[in-house]
Design an enzyme around this catalytic site. Structure first.
Site, PDB file in Angstrom:
ATOM      1  N   PHE A   1      19.516 -32.259  83.127  1.00 16.01           N
ATOM      2  CA  PHE A   1      18.981 -31.053  82.491  1.00 16.01           C
ATOM      3  C   PHE A   1      17.887 -30.471  83.369  1.00 16.01           C
ATOM      4  CE2 PHE A   1      16.264 -28.487  79.778  1.00 16.01           C
ATOM      5  CZ  PHE A   1      17.209 -27.672  79.175  1.00 16.01           C
TER       6      PHE A   1
ATOM      7  N   ASP B   1      13.152 -33.546  89.908  1.00 20.28           N
ATOM      8  CA  ASP B   1      12.737 -32.806  88.720  1.00 20.28           C
ATOM      9  C   ASP B   1      11.911 -33.752  87.856  1.00 20.28           C
ATOM     10  OD1 ASP B   1      12.441 -31.613  86.270  1.00 20.28           O
ATOM     11  OD2 ASP B   1      14.475 -30.805  86.189  1.00 20.28           O
TER      12      ASP B   1
ATOM     13  N   LYS C   1       5.576 -29.169  81.489  1.00 22.53           N
ATOM     14  CA  LYS C   1       5.303 -29.954  80.280  1.00 22.53           C
ATOM     15  C   LYS C   1       3.897 -30.575  80.232  1.00 22.53           C
ATOM     16  CE  LYS C   1      10.119 -31.027  79.026  1.00 22.53           C
ATOM     17  NZ  LYS C   1      10.291 -30.549  77.676  1.00 22.53           N
TER      18      LYS C   1
HETATM   19  C1  LIG Z   1      13.915 -32.553  83.339  1.00 22.95           C
HETATM   20  C2  LIG Z   1      13.674 -31.172  82.825  1.00 22.95           C
HETATM   21  N1  LIG Z   1      13.736 -30.136  83.663  1.00 22.95           N
HETATM   22  C3  LIG Z   1      13.508 -28.875  83.253  1.00 22.95           C
HETATM   23  C4  LIG Z   1      13.239 -28.585  81.939  1.00 22.95           C
HETATM   24  C5  LIG Z   1      13.024 -27.171  81.508  1.00 22.95           C
HETATM   25  O1  LIG Z   1      11.684 -26.940  81.241  1.00 22.95           O
HETATM   26  P1  LIG Z   1      11.225 -25.663  80.404  1.00 22.95           P
HETATM   27  O2  LIG Z   1      11.766 -25.796  79.041  1.00 22.95           O
HETATM   28  O3  LIG Z   1       9.723 -25.697  80.472  1.00 22.95           O
HETATM   29  O4  LIG Z   1      11.787 -24.466  81.113  1.00 22.95           O
HETATM   30  C6  LIG Z   1      13.164 -29.649  81.021  1.00 22.95           C
HETATM   31  C7  LIG Z   1      12.894 -29.367  79.597  1.00 22.95           C
HETATM   32  O5  LIG Z   1      13.189 -30.144  78.712  1.00 22.95           O
HETATM   33  C8  LIG Z   1      13.394 -30.962  81.467  1.00 22.95           C
HETATM   34  O6  LIG Z   1      13.337 -32.014  80.628  1.00 22.95           O
END
Ligand SMILES: Cc1ncc(COP(=O)(O)O)c(C=O)c1O
Length: 399
Positions: free
Chosen positions: A128, A215, A245
């Site tokens: 994700f 990520d 986050k």
């Molecule tokens: C691993 C990862 N990358 C990217 C995102 C996307 O972040 P945002 O919701 O702040 O755009 C998330 C959100 O849950 C995530 O867990």
């Protein structure tokens, strides 16, 4: 109620009005234990005094100017992020998806600088990375992509943990320029990278002159017991890292961090943002790092993780429906042998906030400031809840 909101969420029937530490209160004054932290955001809990003070002080001083001027708190936060990560340069944005967008753009610029015309990034199944057009294309979930075709191209996909599949792709394509990977797949079911997977990716990236991009939106800022998930492999350093986050503890901030050949790729005009990295959010980010260090919260996250995981394993002993308790630090998954989405509502009714991901994995993301007593309470409540639910299900089956 909410009739003018786009119905993008299946919301739980509760509205919180106040928080303190790991506790939340709803409109009716009912108390809840927060084992979700706004999905890995409020690592320092709610209404943390240092964070509230930083917000108030900065709001009274200066909230926003523009990225066309110098921003003192941005420079300070970038210095601190470089210090704790061992990386070199930072681009600030507003969210995890934006941080990954910047990473994807870095990979493409890297490619075009070395004359790769049709660059591809290797991404993982069940990953994700966000909901923007490029990040949903990078995300390994057909459900998230459905309805938004044509998808942004330039991604090749392999199973998470399968180093041999990446090696095979390397032999088949000469236009690969980067690998994008989560140290623990959060949304994908709380799956930690198999030992050596990240190190293997690093070696392949070095061998083929690719960027290693991690990520850390969910795993970063102490969540796993280290500053960043990649630091669980000694001596490993990625070329690009995405953050968001936990960095803001609730104020919107994201960051794309670069090292080595990715550190100086962006030049003036290559990328930008109006809000990204304003004095307010950067001061908060700086305060988050300060509190984590001052209060020893990395060690705390590790100790709490052990306490919670041991508690859960003991509580679920000889329960055949529980396949595994897994995770890293305070990103913990309880894997069931059946879909268990309805446990979210049930837990809420019992004053506990949890999440279910990948259909059958209970995901716990408690704040790093949880007390031992709260950790005990979390374990006791969850074990009772899940055992009760399983017993009811078994009765239904035998009826
Ligand atoms: C691993 C990862 N990358 C990217 C995102 C996307 O972040 P945002 O919701 O702040 O755009 C998330 C959100 O849950 C995530 O867990």
């Amino acid at each position: 109620m909410n009739s003018h909101l786009m119905p993008t969420y299946n919301r739980q029937p509760v509205t919180f009005v106040r928080g303190e530490g790991a506790r939340l209160w709803d409109e009716a004054g009912r108390e809840y234990l927060d084992a979700l932290s706004g999905i890995a955001v409020t690592g320092l809990g709610h209404a943390h005094s240092d964070i509230s003070e930083a917000i108030c002080e900065q709001a009274k001083t200066l909230i926003h100017t523009s990225n066309v001027y110098g921003i003192e708190w941005q420079a300070k936060l970038a210095d601190r992020l470089a210090e704790v990560s061992g990386m070199e340069s930072v681009f600030f944005c507003n969210s995890g998806a934006e941080a990954n967008e910047a990473a994807i753009k870095l990979a493409r610029l890297f490619a075009h600088n070395k004359k790769v015309e049709d660059p591809h990034i290797i991404v993982m199944e069940t990953s994700f990375h966000g909901r923007t057009l490029a990040t949903l294309a990078a995300t390994g979930s057909p459900a998230i992509q459905k309805g938004f075709e044509p998808l942004v191209g330039g991604f090749l996909r392999v199973p998470y943990g399968d180093l041999a599949a990446i090696e095979r792709l390397a032999g088949q394509h000469d236009n690969i320029v980067a690998v994008l990977v989560e140290p623990v797949q959060g949304e994908g079911g709380v799956r930690p990278a198999p030992k050596g997977f990240l190190r293997g990716i690093r070696a392949l990236c070095d061998q083929h002159d690719w960027l290693m991009m991690v990520d850390e939106v969910q795993t970063g800022i102490g969540r796993t017991g280290r500053w960043f998930g990649f630091q669980h492999e000694d001596g490993l350093l990625p070329d690009v890292m995405s953050l968001a986050k936990g960095l803001g503890n609730g104020v919107p901030i994201g960051a794309s961090v670069g090292a080595g050949k990715a550190a100086k790729l962006f030049g003036p005009g290559n990328h930008g943002t109006t809000f990204g990295g304003n004095p307010l959010v950067c001061r908060v980010g700086h305060t988050v790092l300060h509190v984590i260090e001052r209060d020893g919260l990395l060690e705390r996250a590790t100790a709490l993780s052990e306490q919670i995981r041991h508690g859960l394993m003991a509580g679920f002993e000889s329960e055949p429906a529980i396949i595994e308790v897994r995770g890293l630090g305070l990103l913990i998954g309880v894997v069931l042998d059946r879909p268990c989405g309805e446990l979210v509502r049930r837990a809420l009714d019992h004053g506990l906030l949890i999440n279910v991901t990948a259909g059958s994995v209970i995901r716990l993301l408690p704040p790093l400031i949880l007390t031992n007593e709260q950790a005990e309470e979390l374990v006791a409540k969850l074990v009772a809840l899940v055992r009760g639910w399983l017993a009811e299900n078994a009765e239904q089956v035998t009826d």
